[in-house]
Design a protein around this motif. Structure first.
Motif, PDB file in Angstrom:
ATOM      1  N   ARG A 115     -11.195  23.693 -90.246  1.00 21.28           N
ATOM      2  CA  ARG A 115     -10.995  22.526 -89.372  1.00 21.28           C
ATOM      3  C   ARG A 115     -11.503  22.809 -87.969  1.00 21.28           C
ATOM      4  N   GLY A 119     -14.517  20.704 -86.080  1.00 20.21           N
ATOM      5  CA  GLY A 119     -14.228  19.929 -84.878  1.00 20.21           C
ATOM      6  C   GLY A 119     -15.042  20.317 -83.676  1.00 20.21           C
ATOM      7  N   PRO A 228     -14.124  17.646 -76.184  1.00 22.09           N
ATOM      8  CA  PRO A 228     -14.192  18.084 -77.578  1.00 22.09           C
ATOM      9  C   PRO A 228     -13.371  19.331 -77.863  1.00 22.09           C
ATOM     10  N   ARG A 231      -9.903  18.162 -78.875  1.00 24.45           N
ATOM     11  CA  ARG A 231      -9.867  17.612 -80.235  1.00 24.45           C
ATOM     12  C   ARG A 231      -9.946  18.730 -81.266  1.00 24.45           C
ATOM     13  N   ALA A 232     -10.796  19.725 -81.021  1.00 25.66           N
ATOM     14  CA  ALA A 232     -10.938  20.822 -81.973  1.00 25.66           C
ATOM     15  C   ALA A 232      -9.655  21.640 -82.067  1.00 25.66           C
ATOM     16  N   GLY A 235      -6.885  19.421 -83.695  1.00 31.08           N
ATOM     17  CA  GLY A 235      -7.199  19.093 -85.075  1.00 31.08           C
ATOM     18  C   GLY A 235      -7.180  20.286 -85.999  1.00 31.08           C
ATOM     19  N   ALA A 236      -7.432  21.486 -85.481  1.00 35.24           N
ATOM     20  CA  ALA A 236      -7.464  22.673 -86.333  1.00 35.24           C
ATOM     21  C   ALA A 236      -6.114  22.981 -86.954  1.00 35.24           C
ATOM     22  N   LEU A 241      -4.729  13.298 -85.966  1.00 36.94           N
ATOM     23  CA  LEU A 241      -5.182  12.948 -84.622  1.00 36.94           C
ATOM     24  C   LEU A 241      -5.199  11.428 -84.464  1.00 36.94           C
ATOM     25  N   GLN A 452     -14.412   8.884 -81.116  1.00 42.45           N
ATOM     26  CA  GLN A 452     -14.244   8.508 -82.506  1.00 42.45           C
ATOM     27  C   GLN A 452     -14.249   6.993 -82.667  1.00 42.45           C
TER      28      GLN A 452
END
Length: 494
Positions: A115, A119, A228, A231-232, A235-236, A241, A452
């Motif tokens: 993930r 991301g 970003p 988000r990474a 999200g990982a 999200l 997104q």
């Protein structure tokens, strides 16, 4: 005739290397010889039981001195590849591994790693005449002299037999005191030293908080578009999200989910649009956080680089019990310091300090004390006055150049930070702009990968690292590259 049970020696001449491979960086000659012979053994060209030639003959074959060869053979014998016995010479002691029948299998990555990699936004390299991409260092704005002096003072004053510190995982107390005083005075925060934890930067803070609070089945809300790296990191963890749309006033509180564990936002200068979240919306976000039980992660990435007057107060001052303040000096001081911090409720800081030894350590003590020095001495404040003036001037030069060369493109002036957000004319795709600009030697950052939810095409232009002359030249080059689509008459004679 050989006696029963005595294995005849295998001749080595056929399998012996005749020359050495190119050296590796910093590799000694004897290590290079050892690597050569080790490789032949592992490859099977020197099978188990092979008797090597005498030292002088083998050294001559490889073009090295006898002493160098002896050093290499002793190393291989210590590693178990060779065996030396009286009157038997030196023989290969290990068999070659069997050849692999199948191609290597894919790396057994964890779900977290998969993930995290998915991301991340890759950085596209290249050589450009003018590079407007975000993330450029601004070395001429760094207080190199003040930082070097602070490091020297702290190195001379360092105590190398420090007593045990129960809060060692948070960072030196003097640095946390200096940060608390600075944030209270300059950012309108409400901080005490025991609410501060030093980190390697904002990304390290995000990773630590995400690991502690998020997992599959939980919700993390974040601005859209957004940084970003946030988000990474969020999200990982496998959390869901929830993108929250951003307009000209920043995050829209009406679009927040009913419940979430974390909310990431940049109220002082929304990334990447640079919008300032007004006080009324900040109050709505704080009320939502209290209702939903969420912690708000306030990334204060651009506060020290505000262009005009005093920066707006940090949101953390409104609700220290719900807002976790994230900050870094990588842009305003120097990336090499890796000096970041987070400010959180005491119970959160205690959890982070308890879990930190599993994945991280507090930043280097000497750097942390140098940071306290530049903050407490006033050197950082003096540096910021000059840096803000230079950045403000370059921002004004960029706006004037864009207005003159590309009036059909809508630029959002940045109140803080090191880039501007440029909305493209209708019908002009981001990919086309990026491609045509690159062909003309101009690098831009597309805004599309940062979102997104659907948004108008836009690009980002970093400006603080470029002189006024380079800014004008870059915008002129961009205008000429986009002349068929720029919706204005561009003078191509320059």
């Amino acid at each position: 005739m050989a006696g029963a049970g005595v294995r005849p020696a295998v001749r080595a001449d056929a399998g012996l290397p005749t020359e050495l491979p190119p050296p590796l960086p910093g590799e000694a000659l004897h290590a290079r010889v050892a690597r050569t012979l080790r490789g032949a053994i592992v490859a099977g060209t020197l099978p188990q039981g092979t008797r090597l030639p005498g030292h002088r003959a083998l050294a001559g074959r490889l073009g090295v001195s006898r002493n160098t060869l002896v050093d290499a053979l002793e190393q291989l014998e210590a590693e178990g590849y060779l065996q030396t016995r009286p009157r038997s010479g030196t023989r290969v002691a290990v068999p070659a591994p069997p050849p692999a029948d199948a191609p290597p299998s894919p790396l057994p990555l964890s779900a977290w790693a998969s993930r995290a990699l998915a991301g991340a936004v890759p950085d596209v390299g290249g050589d450009y005449v003018v590079d407007f991409r975000v993330g450029q260092p601004v070395p001429e704005l760094y207080p190199a002299g003040a930082w070097a002096q602070a490091l020297a003072r702290q190195a001379r004053a360092a105590e190398y037999a420090l007593p045990p510190d129960p809060d060692a995982e948070l960072g030196p107390l003097e640095t946390r005191r200096a940060l608390a005083a600075y944030l209270n005075a300059e950012r309108g925060a409400r901080v005490t030293p025991d609410m501060v934890m030093l980190t390697g930067g904002t990304q390290a803070s995000l990773d630590a908080l995400a690991r502690v609070f998020l997992e599959e089945g939980r919700v993390a809300a974040l601005e859209d578009p957004t940084y970003p790296g946030a988000r990474a990191a969020l999200g990982a963890t496998g959390a869901t999200l929830w993108p929250v749309p951003v307009d000209e006033q920043g995050l829209d509180p009406a679009a927040l989910p009913r419940q979430a564990t974390l909310l990431y936002l940049t109220p002082g200068a929304q990334y990447p649009t640079t919008a300032l979240l007004p006080a009324a919306r900040q109050a709505e976000v704080v009320a939502w956080a209290a209702r939903s039980g969420a912690f708000v992660l306030e990334d204060d990435y651009a506060a020290d680089l505000h262009h005009g007057g005093r920066p707006p107060a940090a949101m953390q001052g409104l609700a220290p019990e719900r807002v976790i303040l994230l900050g870094s000096f990588s842009k305003s001081l120097a990336p090499v310091t890796r000096s970041g911090y987070l400010v959180a409720p005491r119970e959160v800081v205690r959890v982070l300090a308890g879990t930190r030894p599993l994945t991280d350590r507090a930043p280097a003590t000497l750097d942390a004390r140098a940071l306290a020095d530049v903050l407490a001495s006033g050197a950082y404040a003096r540096h910021l006055r000059g840096a803000r003036q230079a950045i403000r001037h370059r921002h004004e030069v960029l706006l004037a150049a864009l207005d003159a060369e590309l009036p059909g493109w809508r630029v959002t002036p940045a109140r803080a930070g090191l880039h501007v957000h440029l909305t493209l004319p209708p019908g002009l795709p981001e990919a086309e702009v990026i491609q045509q600009a690159a062909a003309a030697g101009v690098a831009l950052t597309p805004a599309g990968p940062l979102a997104q939810l659907p948004r108008p095409p836009a690009v980002l232009l970093a400006f603080a690292h470029l002189t006024p002359e380079r800014l004008r030249a870059g915008v002129g080059r961009l205008a000429r590259a986009m002349a068929p689509n720029a919706r204005n008459s561009v003078d191509t004679s320059r």
